[in-house]
Design a protein around this motif. Structure first.
Motif, PDB file in Angstrom:
ATOM      1  N   ASP A  23       5.396  -3.309  -5.372  1.00 16.86           N
ATOM      2  CA  ASP A  23       5.617  -4.092  -3.678  1.00 16.86           C
ATOM      3  C   ASP A  23       6.278  -3.169  -3.005  1.00 16.86           C
ATOM      4  OD1 ASP A  23       6.216  -4.799  -1.306  1.00 16.86           O
ATOM      5  OD2 ASP A  23       7.708  -6.124  -1.927  1.00 16.86           O
ATOM      6  N   GLY A  24       5.433  -1.523  -3.073  1.00 19.00           N
ATOM      7  CA  GLY A  24       5.139  -0.624  -2.136  1.00 19.00           C
ATOM      8  C   GLY A  24       6.940  -0.390  -1.053  1.00 19.00           C
ATOM      9  N   LEU A  25       6.548  -1.953  -0.222  1.00 17.46           N
ATOM     10  CA  LEU A  25       7.112  -1.983   0.658  1.00 17.46           C
ATOM     11  C   LEU A  25       8.993  -2.128   0.881  1.00 17.46           C
ATOM     12  CD1 LEU A  25       4.292  -4.188   2.865  1.00 17.46           C
ATOM     13  CD2 LEU A  25       5.069  -1.558   3.403  1.00 17.46           C
ATOM     14  N   ALA A  26       8.843  -2.152  -1.040  1.00 19.07           N
ATOM     15  CA  ALA A  26       9.949  -2.699  -1.240  1.00 19.07           C
ATOM     16  C   ALA A  26      10.635  -1.246  -1.061  1.00 19.07           C
ATOM     17  CB  ALA A  26      10.179  -2.968  -2.246  1.00 19.07           C
ATOM     18  N   ARG A  63      -1.049  -4.053   0.001  1.00 19.75           N
ATOM     19  CA  ARG A  63       0.199  -4.483   0.796  1.00 19.75           C
ATOM     20  C   ARG A  63       0.490  -3.502   1.540  1.00 19.75           C
ATOM     21  NH1 ARG A  63       4.776  -7.425   2.783  1.00 19.75           N
ATOM     22  NH2 ARG A  63       5.269  -7.191   0.601  1.00 19.75           N
ATOM     23  N   GLU A  64      -0.016  -2.926   3.170  1.00 14.88           N
ATOM     24  CA  GLU A  64       0.548  -1.865   3.792  1.00 14.88           C
ATOM     25  C   GLU A  64       1.511  -2.472   4.617  1.00 14.88           C
ATOM     26  OE1 GLU A  64       0.988   1.417   2.901  1.00 14.88           O
ATOM     27  OE2 GLU A  64      -0.926   1.603   2.921  1.00 14.88           O
ATOM     28  N   PRO A  65       2.525  -1.706   5.709  1.00 12.26           N
ATOM     29  CA  PRO A  65       2.894  -2.273   6.942  1.00 12.26           C
ATOM     30  C   PRO A  65       2.338  -3.413   7.598  1.00 12.26           C
ATOM     31  CG  PRO A  65       4.292  -0.132   6.292  1.00 12.26           C
ATOM     32  CD  PRO A  65       2.443  -0.117   5.321  1.00 12.26           C
ATOM     33  N   TRP A  66       0.968  -2.767   8.646  1.00 10.94           N
ATOM     34  CA  TRP A  66       0.029  -3.029   8.981  1.00 10.94           C
ATOM     35  C   TRP A  66      -1.073  -3.862   8.338  1.00 10.94           C
ATOM     36  CZ3 TRP A  66       1.037   1.955   7.379  1.00 10.94           C
ATOM     37  CH2 TRP A  66      -0.374   2.282   6.825  1.00 10.94           C
ATOM     38  N   GLY A  67      -1.077  -4.034   7.421  1.00  7.06           N
ATOM     39  CA  GLY A  67      -1.286  -5.455   6.191  1.00  7.06           C
ATOM     40  C   GLY A  67      -2.384  -5.497   5.211  1.00  7.06           C
ATOM     41  N   GLU A  68      -2.927  -5.357   4.394  1.00  4.57           N
ATOM     42  CA  GLU A  68      -3.154  -5.898   2.698  1.00  4.57           C
ATOM     43  C   GLU A  68      -4.620  -5.191   3.534  1.00  4.57           C
ATOM     44  OE1 GLU A  68      -3.941  -9.255   0.535  1.00  4.57           O
ATOM     45  OE2 GLU A  68      -1.586  -9.951   0.666  1.00  4.57           O
ATOM     46  N   VAL A  69      -4.875  -4.197   2.520  1.00  8.74           N
ATOM     47  CA  VAL A  69      -5.842  -3.391   2.602  1.00  8.74           C
ATOM     48  C   VAL A  69      -6.631  -2.605   0.659  1.00  8.74           C
ATOM     49  CG1 VAL A  69      -5.264  -1.619   4.555  1.00  8.74           C
ATOM     50  CG2 VAL A  69      -4.287  -1.297   2.334  1.00  8.74           C
ATOM     51  N   ALA A  78      -6.069   2.587   1.557  1.00  6.39           N
ATOM     52  CA  ALA A  78      -4.169   3.006   0.861  1.00  6.39           C
ATOM     53  C   ALA A  78      -4.227   4.536   0.866  1.00  6.39           C
ATOM     54  CB  ALA A  78      -3.732   2.439   0.474  1.00  6.39           C
ATOM     55  N   LEU A  79      -5.146   4.913  -0.014  1.00  9.64           N
ATOM     56  CA  LEU A  79      -5.273   6.309  -0.231  1.00  9.64           C
ATOM     57  C   LEU A  79      -5.256   7.120   0.418  1.00  9.64           C
ATOM     58  CD1 LEU A  79      -4.012   7.801  -2.517  1.00  9.64           C
ATOM     59  CD2 LEU A  79      -6.039   7.832  -4.158  1.00  9.64           C
TER      60      LEU A  79
END
Length: 190
Positions: A60-63, A102-108, A113-114
């Motif tokens: 979870d990168g958002l963490a 999962r990015e701050p603006w949604g799932e990609v 993402a990269l």
């Protein structure tokens, strides 16, 4: 779409070289990323690279906080190299590129993402270079990739909820870095 891994590798090698040029007296200097001085920008670059590594590892990168608060002033080159090495390993497999993250603006897709992190690191490399007085000549290839990705992925108008300001006109004769900076709403320091 072009595989972003080679250009990310090249962009981060350039960032690492630039970070090695930072002198202690420059850490409190301004950058075009107006809310960050050089030290805060370095903290953000290292923190963001940690987040990218966690994303590539399937976590979870958002963490992950987008700032590295525990780095001593003379340890920025080592801290970035460790984060960069981890991120490169995390994104080496084709599976990581095809995974949904999962990015701050949604799932990609991982590939997307990269690509967004290529934009991020190239933009912040320019910010850092400007803040340091342009100590190195920057490689145009990462900026050309990032500019194309930014134009494809970011609207020309208002960018509510996105990490970049609205586009500005690029200075006449601007190279790919200058065009990217303008597309992301930045202006050179001088």
């Amino acid at each position: 779409m072009t595989d972003p891994r080679p250009v990310y590798t090249r962009a981060t090698a350039q960032t690492a070289a630039l970070i090695r040029t930072v002198r202690p007296e420059q850490l409190t200097g301004p950058t075009p990323c107006t809310e960050y001085d050089v030290r805060t920008l370095l903290s953000h670059v290292v923190g963001g690279t940690h987040r990218l590594a966690v994303l590539g590892e399937g976590g979870d990168g958002l963490a992950v906080r987008m700032f590295a608060d525990d780095v001593k002033d003379d340890d920025w080159p080592q801290a970035y190299e460790e984060a960069r090495t981890r991120a490169l390993a995390a994104w080496a497999s084709d599976e990581s590129m095809a995974a949904t993250v999962r990015e701050p603006w949604g799932e990609v897709l991982g590939r997307d993402a990269l690509s967004s992190y290529v934009i991020e690191i190239v933009a912040h490399t320019w910010d850092l270079s400007e803040g340091l007085g342009r100590p190195l000549e920057l490689d145009p290839e990462p900026a050309e990739f990032a500019l194309a990705a930014a134009r494809a992925g970011l609207p020309d108008g208002p960018r509510e909820g996105l990490p970049f300001d609205a586009a500005r006109p690029a200075p006449e004769g601007a190279d790919a870095y200058g065009q990217l900076a303008a597309w992301l709403g930045r202006e050179p320091l001088s």
